[in-house]
Motif scaffolding. Structure first.
Motif, PDB file in Angstrom:
ATOM      1  N   ARG A 171      27.923  23.301  33.611  1.00  0.00           N
ATOM      2  CA  ARG A 171      28.518  22.514  32.528  1.00  0.00           C
ATOM      3  C   ARG A 171      28.683  21.042  32.983  1.00  0.00           C
ATOM      4  O   ARG A 171      28.281  20.336  31.828  1.00  0.00           O
ATOM      5  CB  ARG A 171      29.895  23.235  32.208  1.00  0.00           C
ATOM      6  N   VAL A 208      26.751  19.363  34.760  1.00  0.00           N
ATOM      7  CA  VAL A 208      25.263  18.809  34.691  1.00  0.00           C
ATOM      8  C   VAL A 208      24.681  18.657  33.536  1.00  0.00           C
ATOM      9  O   VAL A 208      24.214  17.503  32.975  1.00  0.00           O
ATOM     10  CB  VAL A 208      24.335  19.720  35.741  1.00  0.00           C
ATOM     11  N   VAL A 209      25.041  19.657  32.553  1.00  0.00           N
ATOM     12  CA  VAL A 209      24.641  19.603  31.184  1.00  0.00           C
ATOM     13  C   VAL A 209      25.152  18.817  30.437  1.00  0.00           C
ATOM     14  O   VAL A 209      24.461  17.951  29.769  1.00  0.00           O
ATOM     15  CB  VAL A 209      24.446  21.119  30.546  1.00  0.00           C
ATOM     16  N   PHE A 210      26.536  18.469  30.669  1.00  0.00           N
ATOM     17  CA  PHE A 210      27.247  17.469  29.784  1.00  0.00           C
ATOM     18  C   PHE A 210      26.806  16.099  30.191  1.00  0.00           C
ATOM     19  O   PHE A 210      26.567  15.289  29.486  1.00  0.00           O
ATOM     20  CB  PHE A 210      28.824  17.818  29.840  1.00  0.00           C
ATOM     21  N   ALA A 211      26.468  15.845  31.453  1.00  0.00           N
ATOM     22  CA  ALA A 211      25.857  14.591  32.022  1.00  0.00           C
ATOM     23  C   ALA A 211      24.480  14.412  31.099  1.00  0.00           C
ATOM     24  O   ALA A 211      24.102  13.095  30.549  1.00  0.00           O
ATOM     25  CB  ALA A 211      25.594  14.413  33.435  1.00  0.00           C
ATOM     26  N   ALA A 212      23.759  15.332  31.080  1.00  0.00           N
ATOM     27  CA  ALA A 212      22.544  15.263  30.413  1.00  0.00           C
ATOM     28  C   ALA A 212      22.604  15.016  28.662  1.00  0.00           C
ATOM     29  O   ALA A 212      21.848  14.365  28.115  1.00  0.00           O
ATOM     30  CB  ALA A 212      21.646  16.412  30.421  1.00  0.00           C
ATOM     31  N   PHE A 213      23.664  15.507  28.290  1.00  0.00           N
ATOM     32  CA  PHE A 213      24.186  15.524  26.820  1.00  0.00           C
ATOM     33  C   PHE A 213      24.227  14.082  26.468  1.00  0.00           C
ATOM     34  O   PHE A 213      23.851  13.608  25.544  1.00  0.00           O
ATOM     35  CB  PHE A 213      25.318  16.417  26.586  1.00  0.00           C
TER      36      PHE A 213
END
Lengths: 200, 224, 191
Positions: free
Chosen positions: C15, C17-22
């Motif tokens: 979560r 990592v994916v939010f950093a990408a978001f």
């Protein structure tokens, strides 16, 4: 993919280890903030520009830095001159030029992988506090991979919004995008767990 | 041997599995059932991604709730969506990611990854951006990421749902030739002809457990 | 920490990592049209607010730190393809660093609320924005050597940022409604 601004080269600046360059940059930033003499600041700016020549940075990259710098300096100069007077405006703009051009010189002459390794090495003393520097490379790779997956999702969501004639609605884009982002996060979490991530 | 002893599971109020008792020792086992039948949850218990609310699971005598790490070393898992299983930017890096705790050097990991990619028809893609692979290739890459660890058991949760017919067949041929024991969760009933055992789930319970033909006959009746 | 931990530590990591990408994708993607405006506005700086109000304080702030770390090592993830350590050496850099505090503050307020509705989210995101200014304005003040002038100059951001607070709150409210067990979410599954 996301190549960044790095420009390969063999100049002394390219060959200096990333860690030393990073430390030098931090030192320079501190000095720039403390100095109040336009003469000294101007000297630093000149030295940094000399660094661009020494590293034989391509005109294309120089132009890109100059463009960013030009807009920012013009805006800040006008604003500070109006509010604080000419002396302050000159001082602020010299600071911007020195800090921004030096930082960009670092980014242009240093590979992202080398920065990652340098930071990993630099953080090693923090291991006893539970920091795990060896995970940095993993985090970088994972995040970049997620950026490509989410870009694809964002494009799909935008098409779907368009198909429903809602391309101008923030909600019609952001909500499905976020929900699919969270679902991707959960699936990625499971996949990572299945591959032993989190097992000590 | 994979054993489910009186296994039940619920998410809050919703019961998804109850009273599941199974001993799986066959080489090719399939879980079949409608959406919401509990088959994915059951499959996830084999490597401890989901822990049962009641009862227990044993994989070769190991309980995933206590020995998660050991169990996950023996059990590989392939998910439905290849996009969320590929965790690294290039195919080679992604396979090498599985080996990060193997004690091998970075060079050895990369070489081992390239080897396994070549073995499964992805040779030459090691430095290829993973997201530019086709859907079938991505699922193959996900499989390679597991096979490089040489597990004893491979659990696949609807691995072919997002693939086209040709890739689906290819993936299944590959699966059929593996040394590993395979537990396959699927909707594609035509893939199960040469399986040893098919378990049909409905409403969180095992309703049929037989050789493919009679089990699938039961399932078709259930759906139809 | 009051946030429930998921049974799988890898889900926590994912979560974050994916939010950093978001947040990165919010910047890469061309802007969004708001209301009747014909010029797309960039909503990347709503990202940290969404991170805090959706993931919670700890994971939200961690994802912002990760995102800024990637920018610092030279990846062009800020809107307009900007990136590199230079992003942290310009007069407005304090507002960038303040994103971490934004996510933290927004997340703390949301996690204290009994029911996460629009009023709570508006409050959380507005507080998050104020937190950002608390870092951004002094930084600008040091840069130009005059704190009151820095505060005055920052006023020009207020209207745009206020719009983003409202947008982030509306979006987070719908997402919380769509995924009611968000804050205590065990991986939900139907199959």
């Amino acid at each position: 993919m996301l190549g960044g601004w790095y420009e390969p080269g063999s100049s002394p600046l390219h060959r200096t280890p990333a860690g030393w360059k990073l430390l030098a940059l931090l030192g320079l930033a501190a000095v720039v903030f403390v100095l109040r003499s336009p003469g000294w600041l101007g000297g630093i700016c000149a030295a940094v520009v000399l660094g661009y020549a020494l590293a034989r940075i391509s005109p294309r990259s120089c132009l890109r830095v100059a463009r960013t710098l030009g807009v920012l300096v013009a805006f800040m100069f006008a604003l500070q001159w109006w509010l604080l007077g000419l002396d302050a405006a000159v001082l602020v703009c010299l600071r911007i030029v020195a800090a921004l051009t030096a930082a960009n010189l670092f980014t242009i002459t240093t590979r992202v992988d080398d920065v990652v390794s340098a930071v990993e090495r630099g953080l090693r003393p923090l291991r006893r506090f539970g920091v795990r520097p060896d995970r940095l490379g993993l985090l970088v790779g994972l995040t970049l991979q997620s950026v490509t997956v989410l870009s694809k999702i964002a494009a799909e969501v935008r098409e779907a919004a368009k198909a429903r004639g809602a391309q101008r609605s923030v909600i019609a884009f952001a909500v499905p995008f976020l929900i699919r982002t969270l679902r991707h996060a959960d699936e990625l979490g499971e996949a990572l767990a299945a591959r032993g991530e989190g097992d000590r | 041997m994979i054993e489910f002893e009186d296994v039940g599971h619920s998410y809050g109020e919703r019961v998804v599995l109850s009273e599941v008792n199974l001993r799986l020792s066959e080489r090719r086992v399939a879980f079949v059932g409608a959406n919401g039948s509990g088959k994915s949850t059951l499959a996830r218990m084999i490597n401890g991604l989901v822990l049962p609310s009641t009862g227990r699971v044993l994989v070769d005598g190991l309980d995933p709730s206590r020995k998660g790490r050991e169990v996950r070393r023996r059990v590989g898992f392939v998910f439905t969506n290849p996009d969320s299983q590929i965790v690294m930017p290039t195919a080679g890096e992604d396979v090498a990611f599985s080996l990060r705790r193997s004690g091998l050097s970075a060079g050895e990991r990369a070489a081992r990854a390239a080897e396994i990619l070549t073995e499964h028809g992805l040779g030459g893609y090691a430095d290829h951006p993973a997201h530019q692979l086709s859907g079938g290739q991505k699922q193959l890459l996900a499989l390679c990421g597991m096979l490089v660890l040489d597990p004893d058991v491979l659990v696949c949760d609807e691995p072919t749902t997002l693939l086209d017919l040709r890739n689906k067949r290819q993936f299944c041929t590959l699966l059929a030739g593996l040394r590993q024991r395979v537990v396959l969760v699927t909707h594609d009933l035509d893939l199960l002809g040469d399986f040893d055992r098919v378990i049909v789930l409905d409403g969180g319970r095992v309703v049929a457990d037989d050789e493919p033909e009679p089990a699938l006959r039961h399932y078709r009746k259930l759906v139809g | 920490m009051s946030e429930p931990r998921s049974p799988l530590p890898a889900v926590d990591l994912a979560r974050t990592v994916v939010f950093a990408a978001f947040i990165a994708v919010l910047g890469i993607f061309p802007g969004i049209y708001v209301g009747g405006s014909s010029v797309p506005i960039v909503i990347q700086n709503a990202g940290p607010l969404l991170a805090g109000s959706i993931l919670g304080a700890r994971r939200g702030a961690a994802s912002v730190v990760l995102f800024l770390g990637l920018v610092a090592i030279g990846l062009p993830l800020l809107s307009g393809g900007r990136g590199g350590i230079a992003s942290f050496s310009v007069p407005s850099s304090g507002f960038l660093i303040g994103w971490v505090l934004s996510a933290l503050v927004a997340g703390l307020i949301v996690s204290r609320a009994r029911r996460v509705g629009l009023p709570v989210l508006l409050l959380a995101n507005a507080a998050g924005l104020v937190a950002d200014y608390l870092i951004g304005i002094p930084f600008l003040g040091v840069y130009i050597g005059d704190l009151p002038a820095a505060a005055l100059q920052s006023l020009i951001f207020v209207p745009g940022d206020a719009v983003k607070v409202v947008a982030a709150s509306l979006i987070a409210a719908v997402v919380h409604r769509a995924l009611p067990d968000l804050s205590a979410r065990p991986a939900t599954r139907t199959g």
